[in-house]
Write a protein that holds these residues in place. Structure first.
Motif, PDB file in Angstrom:
ATOM      1  N   PRO A  91      35.184  58.433  72.995  1.00  0.00           N
ATOM      2  CA  PRO A  91      33.875  58.761  73.569  1.00  0.00           C
ATOM      3  C   PRO A  91      33.887  60.103  74.293  1.00  0.00           C
ATOM      4  O   PRO A  91      34.833  60.427  75.024  1.00  0.00           O
ATOM      5  N   GLY A  92      32.843  60.875  74.047  1.00  0.00           N
ATOM      6  CA  GLY A  92      32.701  62.195  74.657  1.00  0.00           C
ATOM      7  C   GLY A  92      33.184  63.340  73.786  1.00  0.00           C
ATOM      8  O   GLY A  92      32.820  64.484  74.011  1.00  0.00           O
ATOM      9  N   LEU A 126      25.007  69.406  66.889  1.00  0.00           N
ATOM     10  CA  LEU A 126      26.140  69.085  67.748  1.00  0.00           C
ATOM     11  C   LEU A 126      26.088  67.591  68.043  1.00  0.00           C
ATOM     12  O   LEU A 126      25.080  67.082  68.541  1.00  0.00           O
ATOM     13  N   LEU A 127      27.181  66.885  67.713  1.00  0.00           N
ATOM     14  CA  LEU A 127      27.254  65.436  67.880  1.00  0.00           C
ATOM     15  C   LEU A 127      28.316  65.084  68.910  1.00  0.00           C
ATOM     16  O   LEU A 127      29.298  65.799  69.070  1.00  0.00           O
ATOM     17  N   GLU A 128      28.117  63.936  69.579  1.00  0.00           N
ATOM     18  CA  GLU A 128      29.083  63.453  70.559  1.00  0.00           C
ATOM     19  C   GLU A 128      29.414  61.994  70.263  1.00  0.00           C
ATOM     20  O   GLU A 128      28.517  61.176  70.041  1.00  0.00           O
ATOM     21  N   VAL A 129      30.715  61.684  70.288  1.00  0.00           N
ATOM     22  CA  VAL A 129      31.166  60.312  70.022  1.00  0.00           C
ATOM     23  C   VAL A 129      30.627  59.361  71.080  1.00  0.00           C
ATOM     24  O   VAL A 129      30.735  59.617  72.285  1.00  0.00           O
ATOM     25  N   VAL A 130      30.051  58.246  70.588  1.00  0.00           N
ATOM     26  CA  VAL A 130      29.641  57.147  71.458  1.00  0.00           C
ATOM     27  C   VAL A 130      30.740  56.085  71.450  1.00  0.00           C
ATOM     28  O   VAL A 130      31.207  55.649  72.487  1.00  0.00           O
ATOM     29  N   ARG A 131      31.159  55.687  70.234  1.00  0.00           N
ATOM     30  CA  ARG A 131      32.179  54.645  70.096  1.00  0.00           C
ATOM     31  C   ARG A 131      32.628  54.561  68.646  1.00  0.00           C
ATOM     32  O   ARG A 131      31.919  54.996  67.742  1.00  0.00           O
ATOM     33  N   PRO A 132      33.803  53.972  68.411  1.00  0.00           N
ATOM     34  CA  PRO A 132      34.190  53.687  67.023  1.00  0.00           C
ATOM     35  C   PRO A 132      33.197  52.684  66.413  1.00  0.00           C
ATOM     36  O   PRO A 132      32.605  51.881  67.126  1.00  0.00           O
ATOM     37  N   ALA A 133      33.029  52.750  65.109  1.00  0.00           N
ATOM     38  CA  ALA A 133      32.100  51.853  64.401  1.00  0.00           C
ATOM     39  C   ALA A 133      32.889  50.783  63.667  1.00  0.00           C
ATOM     40  O   ALA A 133      33.730  51.086  62.826  1.00  0.00           O
ATOM     41  N   ALA A 134      32.609  49.543  63.986  1.00  0.00           N
ATOM     42  CA  ALA A 134      33.229  48.428  63.259  1.00  0.00           C
ATOM     43  C   ALA A 134      32.527  48.278  61.916  1.00  0.00           C
ATOM     44  O   ALA A 134      31.342  48.596  61.793  1.00  0.00           O
ATOM     45  N   PRO A 135      33.234  47.795  60.896  1.00  0.00           N
ATOM     46  CA  PRO A 135      32.577  47.591  59.606  1.00  0.00           C
ATOM     47  C   PRO A 135      31.439  46.574  59.723  1.00  0.00           C
ATOM     48  O   PRO A 135      31.561  45.586  60.444  1.00  0.00           O
ATOM     49  N   CYS A 136      30.373  46.839  59.032  1.00  0.00           N
ATOM     50  CA  CYS A 136      29.221  45.934  58.994  1.00  0.00           C
ATOM     51  C   CYS A 136      29.645  44.610  58.366  1.00  0.00           C
ATOM     52  O   CYS A 136      30.422  44.579  57.415  1.00  0.00           O
TER      53      CYS A 136
END
Length: 169
Positions: free
Chosen positions: A99-100, A109-119
């Protein structure tokens, strides 16, 4: 765990993220993803024309082609970039997951929120075992800090937060 399944590696600033290899959007959560050549990233809102446009933090999801290749090997079958329901696939990676962390992709410009778990739909959409094969390879959820157009082939680079800014302090 990093996207590729090993120790956290997203802090490495010299990782080659490559270019935008594919872009997919869906107008609603259960509609099929459709490939596009470019997309408008709207700061604070998401990708115009995508199901998550207007959400607070889930603006865009990003995965890497090397992680998809790893998932394909683990599954024993091809894992198509559009089938994972992620918006953008990078030619390099792994995709940052801390994150960040910020990346520039095209004009945005993008900023990490969190890893994405598989749907949870992956086993239905790709095949039995897909959710497990994509575990720790599901990519990352980003928020859009600066908008602009993202196109196929755009370079993707990590950017540090500006010193003295509220986000970079």
């Amino acid at each position: 765990m990093a996207e590729g399944g090993g120790a956290v590696m997203d802090d490495l600033v010299d990782v080659d993220l490559g270019t935008v290899a594919s872009i997919h959007v869906a107008k609603a959560t259960k509609l099929p993803m459709r490939p596009v050549e470019s997309v408008v990233a709207e700061a604070g809102a998401g990708l115009v024309g995508d199901r998550y446009h207007g959400s607070k933090h889930r603006h865009v999801t990003v995965q890497s082609a090397p992680s998809l290749a790893d998932a394909s090997r683990a599954l024993g079958a091809p894992v198509d970039a559009g089938a994972t329901r992620r918006n953008i696939t990078l030619s390099g990676g792994p995709v940052p997951g801390r994150p960040g962390t910020r990346i520039r992709m095209g004009e945005a410009l993008l900023e990490v929120v969190r890893p994405a778990a598989p749907c949870r739909l992956m086993d239905d959409l790709i095949g039995p075992g897909a959710t497990k094969a994509l575990h720790a390879r599901g990519g990352t959820v980003f928020r859009i800090l600066e908008g602009g157009v993202i196109r196929l082939g755009d370079p993707v680079v990590r950017e540090d937060a500006q010193e003295g800014s509220p986000e970079g302090s």
